[in-house]
Design an enzyme around this catalytic site. Structure first.
Site, PDB file in Angstrom:
ATOM      1  N   GLY A  55     -24.285 -26.097   8.459  1.00 22.17           N
ATOM      2  CA  GLY A  55     -24.582 -26.283   9.779  1.00 22.17           C
ATOM      3  C   GLY A  55     -24.957 -25.710  10.684  1.00 22.17           C
ATOM      4  O   GLY A  55     -24.471 -24.664  11.964  1.00 22.17           O
TER       5      GLY A  55
ATOM      6  N   ILE B 139      -8.774 -21.048   2.755  1.00 15.63           N
ATOM      7  CA  ILE B 139      -7.681 -21.459   0.989  1.00 15.63           C
ATOM      8  C   ILE B 139      -7.848 -20.482   0.242  1.00 15.63           C
ATOM      9  O   ILE B 139      -7.225 -19.318  -0.176  1.00 15.63           O
ATOM     10  CB  ILE B 139      -7.768 -22.691   0.244  1.00 15.63           C
ATOM     11  N   ASP B 140      -8.871 -19.467   0.436  1.00  6.94           N
ATOM     12  CA  ASP B 140      -9.072 -18.330   0.177  1.00  6.94           C
ATOM     13  C   ASP B 140      -8.935 -17.228  -0.354  1.00  6.94           C
ATOM     14  O   ASP B 140      -8.527 -16.019  -0.675  1.00  6.94           O
ATOM     15  CB  ASP B 140     -11.151 -17.956  -0.222  1.00  6.94           C
TER      16      ASP B 140
ATOM     17  N   MET C 219      -9.894 -22.562  -6.659  1.00  2.00           N
ATOM     18  CA  MET C 219     -11.294 -21.830  -6.721  1.00  2.00           C
ATOM     19  C   MET C 219     -10.813 -20.298  -5.678  1.00  2.00           C
ATOM     20  O   MET C 219      -9.653 -19.923  -6.144  1.00  2.00           O
ATOM     21  CB  MET C 219     -10.900 -22.967  -4.804  1.00  2.00           C
TER      22      MET C 219
END
Ligand code: F6P
Length: 369
Positions: free
Chosen positions: A85, A149-150, A192
């Site tokens: 979005g 989280i990265d 990730m």
């Protein structure tokens, strides 16, 4: 003394969710209410303003101390989030059903004016905070809170959500040791992190992996295989390989699953590739575990809860002190404020010679280089 003349603020959460979002929301709401300000939460990034019909209870909801009670320890976000979005590049249907990206940022500013919103607290990663920076440039009072989280946002030592992801990944890697050892297998664990190897590096060291592959240090699969064979020669017949989703071979490219309009490319698949190659080169049975979205779930760790509460309260103090266009950042032992433009200017990746990488090398962990 307050310099802000603020009466009403909005808050939203954008991009991938991260443990600690609810703690930031609670701290911001409680701190704002203490100053007599009203707080409104926008649903799903900015979609609450674009698609009000989707929300029977309203695309923008009033947040009070009462409705943020008991959420500090909860994962996810009570406001919802989206990474589809972006108001600057909103996917829009054009002529002949063709989709294109449209800048709808002025609609947001008009909506804020109509609702008498004086300022926005934007909680997000590089994408959401770049959007926040554009709003700041257009004159909106904005404070950013670094989430992901990265841990790839610059100008802050850490983003909230990272510690929870690393702790969980470490736990998973720990659990894989016994089964790897029992079956004398190679276990490849894909985590990730997009184009930054922080999660792989920190969990790989803490979980005592034998090989860690990160985007910042391209690997040679033959060297990975050599490390595994070397362990075999030392009668260590199992190995743990942690692979960041953005890792790539020397001269190779990032493994991309797809790219949709209005959103960043999706990464994945490198774990499978590496596992097949290891099996071919070593003859050892190899299995893959993709931790994926599990890293984003669950309750925030104590560290993430505390830092999220500190960030949320600091965001309100920043507004109260008349600041705008800044991001709350951790600069131990304190939090400080850095321009949003500086924080989003470039990605914070792992410096290949940082002490954590050197530590891994000293411990005998291979980066496949
Ligand atoms: O940025 C957070 C993150 O979890 C990345 O590590 C990962 O590449 C991406 O989001 C996944 O996004 P999605 O939820 O759209 O699959």
């Amino acid at each position: 003394m307050s310099k802000s003349k603020i009466k009403r603020i909005a808050i939203n959460t954008g991009g991938g969710d991260a443990p600690g979002l609810n703690a930031v929301i609670r701290a911001a709401v409680v701190s704002a209410e203490k100053r007599g300000w009203e707080v409104y939460g926008i649903r799903d990034g900015y979609n609450g303003l674009f698609l009000p019909e989707r929300y029977p209870e309203g695309g923008v909801i009033r947040l009070t101390r009462k409705n943020v009670r008991g959420i500090t320890h909860l994962g996810g976000t009570i406001l919802g989030t989206t990474n589809k979005g972006n108001p600057l590049k909103y996917p829009t249907k054009g002529k002949g059903d063709k989709w294109y990206e449209k800048d709808r940022s002025d609609e947001i500013l008009r909506a804020f004016k109509k609702m008498k919103i004086d300022a926005l607290i934007a909680i997000g990663g590089d994408g959401s905070l770049s959007i926040a920076n554009e709003f700041a440039k257009k004159g909106l009072r904005v404070i950013g809170v670094p989430k992901t989280i990265d841990n790839d946002l610059d100008k802050t030592v850490i983003t909230f959500g990272f510690d929870t992801a690393v702790s969980f990944a470490t736990d998973c890697i720990g659990r894989l040791h016994s089964t790897a050892q029992a079956h004398q297998r190679v276990m490849v664990v894909e985590v990730m992190g997009r184009y930054a190897g922080w999660i792989a590096l920190n969990s790989g060291i803490s979980g005592t992996a034998d090989v860690i592959l990160i985007p910042e240090i391209p690997y040679d699969i033959n060297k990975v295989a050599a490390k595994i064979k070397d362990r075999d020669r030392g009668h260590r017949y199992f190995s743990i390989v942690v692979v960041a989703e953005g890792a790539k071979a020397i001269g190779g490219s990032t493994s991309v699953i797809g790219k949709e309009l209005g959103r960043a490319e999706r990464l994945g698949g490198i774990g499978e590739t590496v596992a097949h190659q290891i099996q071919d080169l070593t003859g050892k049975e190899t299995r893959v575990v993709v931790l994926g979205h599990l890293l984003r779930g669950g309750a925030p760790t104590t560290f993430d809860r505390l830092i999220s509460l500190r960030f949320g309260a600091a965001a309100i103090r920043a507004l109260d002190e008349g600041k705008s266009g800044v991001m709350v950042a951790l600069d131990p032992p304190t939090v400080r404020y850095v321009p949003l433009a500086d924080a989003t200017h470039r990605m914070k990746t792992v410096p290949p010679n940082c002490d954590t990488v050197l530590t891994a090398r000293d411990l005998g962990i291979s980066f496949g280089d």
